[in-house]
Design a protein around this motif. Sequence first.
Motif, mmCIF file in Angstrom:
data_model
loop_
_atom_site.group_PDB
_atom_site.id
_atom_site.type_symbol
_atom_site.label_atom_id
_atom_site.label_comp_id
_atom_site.label_asym_id
_atom_site.label_seq_id
_atom_site.Cartn_x
_atom_site.Cartn_y
_atom_site.Cartn_z
ATOM 1 N N LEU A 55 0.824 -0.891 0.217
ATOM 2 C CA LEU A 55 0.157 -0.182 0.097
ATOM 3 C C LEU A 55 0.702 1.347 -0.241
ATOM 4 O O LEU A 55 0.573 2.362 -0.481
ATOM 5 C CB LEU A 55 -0.840 0.275 1.181
ATOM 6 C CG LEU A 55 -1.904 -1.317 1.225
ATOM 7 C CD1 LEU A 55 -2.749 -0.940 2.679
ATOM 8 C CD2 LEU A 55 -2.776 -1.032 0.321
ATOM 9 N N PHE A 93 -0.580 4.721 -0.916
ATOM 10 C CA PHE A 93 -1.602 4.960 -0.114
ATOM 11 C C PHE A 93 -0.878 5.565 1.666
ATOM 12 O O PHE A 93 0.041 5.442 1.673
ATOM 13 C CB PHE A 93 -2.351 3.763 0.532
ATOM 14 C CG PHE A 93 -3.565 2.850 -0.667
ATOM 15 C CD1 PHE A 93 -4.995 3.535 -0.526
ATOM 16 C CD2 PHE A 93 -3.250 2.695 -1.640
ATOM 17 C CE1 PHE A 93 -5.654 2.639 -0.995
ATOM 18 C CE2 PHE A 93 -3.038 2.044 -2.496
ATOM 19 C CZ PHE A 93 -4.844 1.998 -1.941
ATOM 20 N N TYR A 97 -9.208 5.770 8.900
ATOM 21 C CA TYR A 97 -8.790 5.481 7.126
ATOM 22 C C TYR A 97 -7.815 5.532 6.900
ATOM 23 O O TYR A 97 -6.344 6.022 7.111
ATOM 24 C CB TYR A 97 -10.206 6.066 6.125
ATOM 25 C CG TYR A 97 -9.255 7.968 6.318
ATOM 26 C CD1 TYR A 97 -9.629 8.113 4.521
ATOM 27 C CD2 TYR A 97 -9.547 8.894 7.166
ATOM 28 C CE1 TYR A 97 -9.040 9.510 4.192
ATOM 29 C CE2 TYR A 97 -9.220 10.067 6.525
ATOM 30 C CZ TYR A 97 -9.057 10.003 5.929
ATOM 31 O OH TYR A 97 -8.577 11.763 5.184
ATOM 32 N N GLY A 115 -6.061 6.056 -0.734
ATOM 33 C CA GLY A 115 -5.144 6.340 -2.277
ATOM 34 C C GLY A 115 -4.629 7.232 -3.429
ATOM 35 O O GLY A 115 -5.235 8.250 -2.880
ATOM 36 N N PHE A 141 -14.783 1.740 0.353
ATOM 37 C CA PHE A 141 -14.314 0.217 1.240
ATOM 38 C C PHE A 141 -14.873 0.144 2.462
ATOM 39 O O PHE A 141 -14.390 1.206 3.072
ATOM 40 C CB PHE A 141 -13.508 -1.164 1.159
ATOM 41 C CG PHE A 141 -13.363 -0.868 -0.671
ATOM 42 C CD1 PHE A 141 -14.358 -1.698 -0.990
ATOM 43 C CD2 PHE A 141 -11.849 -0.384 -1.161
ATOM 44 C CE1 PHE A 141 -13.872 -2.372 -2.311
ATOM 45 C CE2 PHE A 141 -11.656 -0.860 -2.427
ATOM 46 C CZ PHE A 141 -12.647 -1.546 -3.107
ATOM 47 N N TRP A 165 -9.980 -1.442 7.792
ATOM 48 C CA TRP A 165 -9.504 -1.359 6.829
ATOM 49 C C TRP A 165 -8.499 -1.967 6.241
ATOM 50 O O TRP A 165 -9.197 -2.364 5.378
ATOM 51 C CB TRP A 165 -9.564 0.249 7.008
ATOM 52 C CG TRP A 165 -7.944 0.747 7.570
ATOM 53 C CD1 TRP A 165 -8.115 1.294 8.368
ATOM 54 C CD2 TRP A 165 -6.991 0.073 7.200
ATOM 55 N NE1 TRP A 165 -6.566 1.540 9.127
ATOM 56 C CE2 TRP A 165 -5.727 0.646 7.872
ATOM 57 C CE3 TRP A 165 -5.898 -0.470 5.462
ATOM 58 C CZ2 TRP A 165 -4.404 0.856 7.598
ATOM 59 C CZ3 TRP A 165 -4.633 -0.482 5.446
ATOM 60 C CH2 TRP A 165 -3.887 0.283 6.600
ATOM 61 N N TYR A 185 -8.596 -4.976 3.081
ATOM 62 C CA TYR A 185 -8.875 -4.509 1.744
ATOM 63 C C TYR A 185 -7.537 -3.773 1.909
ATOM 64 O O TYR A 185 -7.263 -4.351 0.532
ATOM 65 C CB TYR A 185 -9.438 -3.425 1.735
ATOM 66 C CG TYR A 185 -11.057 -3.344 1.657
ATOM 67 C CD1 TYR A 185 -11.576 -4.110 0.849
ATOM 68 C CD2 TYR A 185 -12.361 -2.695 3.094
ATOM 69 C CE1 TYR A 185 -13.490 -4.165 0.682
ATOM 70 C CE2 TYR A 185 -12.748 -3.554 2.950
ATOM 71 C CZ TYR A 185 -13.968 -4.089 1.587
ATOM 72 O OH TYR A 185 -15.125 -4.260 2.806
ATOM 73 N N THR A 186 -6.832 -4.937 2.754
ATOM 74 C CA THR A 186 -5.339 -4.878 2.149
ATOM 75 C C THR A 186 -4.773 -5.054 0.964
ATOM 76 O O THR A 186 -3.558 -4.278 -0.277
ATOM 77 C CB THR A 186 -4.690 -5.283 3.368
ATOM 78 O OG1 THR A 186 -4.448 -4.661 4.349
ATOM 79 C CG2 THR A 186 -2.268 -5.031 2.443
ATOM 80 N N MET A 198 -7.144 -3.180 -2.829
ATOM 81 C CA MET A 198 -6.542 -1.803 -2.782
ATOM 82 C C MET A 198 -5.749 -1.109 -3.940
ATOM 83 O O MET A 198 -5.861 -0.764 -4.843
ATOM 84 C CB MET A 198 -6.774 -1.201 -1.518
ATOM 85 C CG MET A 198 -8.089 -0.871 -0.805
ATOM 86 S SD MET A 198 -7.796 0.002 0.169
ATOM 87 C CE MET A 198 -6.299 -0.535 1.295
ATOM 88 N N CYS A 210 -6.264 0.654 -7.683
ATOM 89 C CA CYS A 210 -5.811 2.066 -6.841
ATOM 90 C C CYS A 210 -5.193 2.825 -8.723
ATOM 91 O O CYS A 210 -4.792 4.038 -8.567
ATOM 92 C CB CYS A 210 -4.984 2.168 -6.276
ATOM 93 S SG CYS A 210 -3.238 1.189 -6.463
ATOM 94 N N VAL A 269 -8.607 5.279 -4.297
ATOM 95 C CA VAL A 269 -9.415 4.022 -3.700
ATOM 96 C C VAL A 269 -9.600 4.834 -1.464
ATOM 97 O O VAL A 269 -8.174 4.851 -1.507
ATOM 98 C CB VAL A 269 -8.556 2.857 -3.428
ATOM 99 C CG1 VAL A 269 -9.566 2.010 -3.126
ATOM 100 C CG2 VAL A 269 -8.815 2.428 -4.886
ATOM 101 N N ALA A 294 -10.270 3.308 2.424
ATOM 102 C CA ALA A 294 -11.485 2.064 3.004
ATOM 103 C C ALA A 294 -11.775 2.998 4.456
ATOM 104 O O ALA A 294 -10.362 3.471 5.383
ATOM 105 C CB ALA A 294 -10.065 0.863 3.139
#
Length: 332
Positions: free
Chosen positions: A5, A10, A24, A27, A36, A44, A47-48, A51, A55, A60, A62
Amino acid sequence: MDKRLRRAGFVEKHFHTGDVILNYVAGPANGSPLVFLHGQSATWEEYTFLMPLLCDRFQVFAVTLRGHGNSSWTPGHYTFNRLGADMTAFLRQVVGQPAIVAGNSSGGVLTAWLAANAPEWVSAIVLEDPPLFRCDAANIRGTWVYDTWLAFTRAAVAGGGGFARLFLEHIVPNVNRSGGVTAARLPPKPLLALTGLLIAWQQVFRPGKAVILPFLPPRSRIMIRGMSQFDGNFARAFIEGTAGENFDHAQTLARITQPVLFLHARHHMRDGRLMGALDDADAARAAALVRGPWTSVRMDCGHAIPLLAPEQEAREITDWVQGMSARTPTRP
């Protein structure tokens, strides 16, 4: 934050709704927003793995909901209407434009709430195996997840043994009984006792912090971290029925006019109760109620779809959005 990420750009942030603080991640601004919402007892981080696959096309986000992780915990104030107000503020003040909203499990039910109650901020929704009609007070006892939420309520009270006891006495024995519905992957038996001891040790010496077990596979680490930072009073709201106060699933679905992508994971009946989020009859009922275009996809995976099948979900979302774009007439 996972290094994948970070490499993708992110950043982790916090947002004050005026009532609670939400943790949160966001991205880079590479396209229209995609938000998400995780399932109960996750964060969050669910969603690792998904995402980074999306992206490049979307911006994105989360979000960790109240009662979970590093967001505010508010015992006695966990209802879909409060969660919906939190997320409406997030969409309005952080995202700032209509977004595709996706949610897993109870996060999917919340996604339906947002589509119906904040339609100006929701352009389309992805329902990732939501327990529609199943997580309200009248029906939750007919599901096996009821036992899990009941166990979480016991872990939340003094003398309940905390997460270490819940892990060894409830989670471990129930993983093998789930028939592939859960996301959990247990470590080999020799490591289970050590895992329980490490969880107990961290609860004593790092109270309030997420349990970190670096020797577990990544997905298991994420699940453990989320469950170890989950307010059992959130589960209590579902057990007691207060989570659904002034919120009717059928009436909400009947007000949804946006496009819907429905992802349905594995489920089966065991001993007369549903193992899974919802069955085929529930899904058909939801599809009949929604007024917007409905696309349904069967996912050959357990309930935590973004954690267990991120590649397939990324393809399904991308193809669905491209299909919507192709059907939308462009201005001359």
